[in-house]
Design a protein around this motif. Sequence first.
Motif: not given
Length: 154
Positions: A79-84
Motif C-alpha cells: 500500500t505504501v509502495q503504491a501510494a509512493q
Amino acid sequence: MIRPENQRAAGEAADLIDAVAGALGKLTGMRSARDALTASATVEHGRITVVVNASGSIVETLYADGIDELSYGQIARATVQAAQEAAAEVERKKKALLGPLGTLRLGLPSAQELPDELAALRSQLPEPMRAPLTPPADRAGSKPRRAGNRILDR
C-alpha cells in the motif's frame, strides 16, 4: 484626453494590463486543472490500487479479490509502495501541466517593475486551494466504480 507625447506610454500600459489580465486567466485555469489531477498505482499483481490527489494525499485505496493471500505486512508495504508510485506520477503530471508557466512568466515584468496600480492586480490572483480529499468517483461528473472493490465494502 491623453496628451500626444503620452500616447505611446498609454498604449504600452494598456498592452501590459491586457497581458497581465490574460496571464491571470491562464494561471487560474492551470490551478484548477492542477487541483483536479489524480494518479493511481497498482501493485501486487493488481490486488492493491492507491489513488492520490494533486497534493499526493491518498484519496482512495482499493483491495481486489485475492488480497487475503497476502500477509498484513505485505499489504502494508505494498500500500505504501503504491501510494509512493502514485504520488510520483501525479508530480510528473503537475510538471507537464505547469511547465508552460515558466515561459508565461518570462514574458511579464516582475512586480517591482510595475506601477503601483498594476501591482494591485496581484490581489486578483486566486488563492491556492488544497486538492480535494474525496475519491475521484465521488466527484461530480465521474463514473462510479464497481461496487464491492473497496475494503470498506466487505
